[in-house]
Design a protein around this motif. Sequence first.
Motif, PDB file in Angstrom:
ATOM      1  N   SER A 106      -5.507  -0.528 -10.758  1.00 23.23           N
ATOM      2  CA  SER A 106      -4.149  -0.368 -10.225  1.00 23.23           C
ATOM      3  C   SER A 106      -3.186  -0.817 -11.317  1.00 23.23           C
ATOM      4  O   SER A 106      -3.345  -1.896 -11.887  1.00 23.23           O
ATOM      5  N   HIS A 157      -3.355   8.750  -8.945  1.00 20.23           N
ATOM      6  CA  HIS A 157      -2.228   8.593  -8.025  1.00 20.23           C
ATOM      7  C   HIS A 157      -1.105   7.920  -8.788  1.00 20.23           C
ATOM      8  O   HIS A 157      -1.369   7.017  -9.594  1.00 20.23           O
ATOM      9  N   PHE A 215       3.510   7.110  -8.781  1.00 16.36           N
ATOM     10  CA  PHE A 215       4.881   7.371  -8.343  1.00 16.36           C
ATOM     11  C   PHE A 215       5.799   6.340  -8.992  1.00 16.36           C
ATOM     12  O   PHE A 215       5.327   5.345  -9.560  1.00 16.36           O
ATOM     13  N   SER A 269       0.849  -1.200   0.000  1.00 11.56           N
ATOM     14  CA  SER A 269       0.000   0.000   0.000  1.00 11.56           C
ATOM     15  C   SER A 269       0.875   1.236   0.000  1.00 11.56           C
ATOM     16  O   SER A 269       1.933   1.268   0.654  1.00 11.56           O
ATOM     17  N   HIS A 270       0.451   2.254  -0.735  1.00 11.66           N
ATOM     18  CA  HIS A 270       1.163   3.538  -0.742  1.00 11.66           C
ATOM     19  C   HIS A 270       0.107   4.639  -0.745  1.00 11.66           C
ATOM     20  O   HIS A 270      -0.686   4.722  -1.684  1.00 11.66           O
ATOM     21  N   GLN A 271       0.068   5.418   0.305  1.00  6.80           N
ATOM     22  CA  GLN A 271      -0.903   6.509   0.454  1.00  6.80           C
ATOM     23  C   GLN A 271      -2.333   6.026   0.199  1.00  6.80           C
ATOM     24  O   GLN A 271      -3.121   6.684  -0.476  1.00  6.80           O
ATOM     25  N   GLY A 272      -2.616   4.825   0.685  1.00  4.42           N
ATOM     26  CA  GLY A 272      -3.982   4.287   0.588  1.00  4.42           C
ATOM     27  C   GLY A 272      -4.268   3.554  -0.716  1.00  4.42           C
ATOM     28  O   GLY A 272      -5.364   3.020  -0.888  1.00  4.42           O
ATOM     29  N   PHE A 273      -3.316   3.525  -1.636  1.00  2.00           N
ATOM     30  CA  PHE A 273      -3.514   2.803  -2.909  1.00  2.00           C
ATOM     31  C   PHE A 273      -2.710   1.507  -2.879  1.00  2.00           C
ATOM     32  O   PHE A 273      -1.631   1.458  -2.273  1.00  2.00           O
ATOM     33  N   ARG A 274      -3.229   0.474  -3.569  1.00  2.00           N
ATOM     34  CA  ARG A 274      -2.582  -0.849  -3.544  1.00  2.00           C
ATOM     35  C   ARG A 274      -1.928  -1.151  -4.886  1.00  2.00           C
ATOM     36  O   ARG A 274      -2.513  -0.900  -5.951  1.00  2.00           O
TER      37      ARG A 274
END
Length: 482
Positions: free
Chosen positions: A363, A411, A413, A51-56
């Motif tokens: 995702s 989102h 990164f 998970s990163h900032q609430g995203f999977r």
Amino acid sequence: MAHKAIYTYDTVVVGGGIGGTCAAAMLSSKGKKVLLLEKEPYLGGCSSTFSHQGFRYNTGATTFAGFEEGMPVHAFFKALHVTLPTSPFSCAFVQVQKGKTLPRFEALEPFLEALERVHPHPQNRAFWEEIWRINRAFYAHQGYVFSKRSWGDFVRSLVSFLPIARAFFPLLLRRGDAYVRAKLPGLSPLYMATLEASLRIVTQTTTREASALSTVLALGYPFLRNVYVQGGMGALFDALEPCITHVRKKTPVTRILPRSYGFEIHAHHEVFHTRTLVLNTPVFESAKFFEPGPIQEYFTRFAPLDNDQSAFMVYATLRTDAPLEHHYQLLLDAPFPHTTSDALFVSFSDANDTRLAPPRHRSMTLSVHTKSSWWIGLPPALYKAQKSALVSQILDQVCATLGLEKSCIVHHFGATPKTFARYLGRAQLGGIPMSYTRPFFLNPSNDTPFRGLYMVGDTTFAAQGWPGVIAGVHNLQKLLDA
Ligand SMILES: Cc1cc2nc3c(=O)[nH]c(=O)nc-3n(C[C@H](O)[C@H](O)[C@H](O)COP(=O)(O)OP(=O)(O)OC[C@H]3O[C@@H](n4cnc5c(N)ncnc54)[C@H](O)[C@@H]3O)c2cc1C
């Protein structure tokens, strides 16, 4: 000095990647008292979901191939009676090249039909039927065992591979490019580029460097049964974890001392004693655990296997209702700066997989080859600028090729070899390339010359990826049973 708690196990496994987790589950199922130590808060390593900032997102691996009756991956999970949250799909991935799409269907006939439209060739049928047939025949061989504990064991191992060597002898002696050009005379450069791109993601090398056998196995990889894992690759580890006697996450191992009974393993303020130790860290990263002596020297010898190969990743969540496939390989006219491949591998979560992305979102995990040395040790400002420029170029390319609006990215990164080194303790990725000049028997096996010390993972026998690493776990099982 802080007091250290002391625990005793039959086997301690260091590292919870595919190799370590599967080895720990396999040994636990045999009634052993097993401890799996993983430095991160989740299992899976390169094949995890985080998970990163609430995203999977899936970390690296996104495809789960070879999950069918008779194949090592399937046999492994079947033996453990583990049910996996998977659903089959018919197309391993879609290659996109100069606006044309080539779906790599699992079934031969629809693939041949699609191929004739994109890369017509009079020998297509004969070539791909041979690839399909050799793949099936190859995976039917499972009677081998690979050991390097002693010269005697090594020679016996080579004898166990004789049926494979006899069956595929001419392919072992030939280079991949010579084989392809002989079977598909006059094939176009664009057709050859699709073959190279398929090969690279499996063998991490080119047809010039791969044997004809590796080339055939890599080109036939999409014919293996592909299944989508609901919830991401991490769900496979959620299914395996209850099979293991004890699992400790957030527990990085710092030091290992050989003892008369086996090994003393230090992690945080704890010490674990074990008769048998299985290392799931890459072979060229394992010397650091040991003090100067024969074991440290043994692992130091593998340093040259670190070939600087790694991956640059882009993770993104997209709000879209576009009918996306699960996996694409986008072939580029030229590699992006600071990358070594002219192909991007892009995976999207299933439209109905709300464990991985919210409803109406996908995702995305994207990978492209790079070199570790192009990222590690850069001054921070340069590193940041180089990384964000590459993320931006890649996202532009993906959106343009797949007809997506950039505004649908909610989102995103990037991650570099430095990120992998920080989280998974390794910058080198992709295991040891399956090259013509480096036959598998030169690579480390799953045992070592040291009593009770074993290894699993993609830098030891058999290869990288789920099928390759699980083949190593099966081999480990045979070595421990012997
Ligand atoms: C970008 C990318 C895409 C890929 N795509 C696919 C794919 O689609 N399908 C496929 O089948 N394969 C794919 N692969 C290959 C596959 O992911 C790897 O071969 C496989 O996951 C490696 O498993 P491993 O057992 O070697 O362990 P690793 O993944 O290397 O895991 C080792 C574990 O050890 C832990 N560890 C390290 N140091 C310590 C320590 N000191 N103490 C405790 N724990 C420690 C790490 O945190 C990690 O969890 C991909 C790989 C990459 C990098």
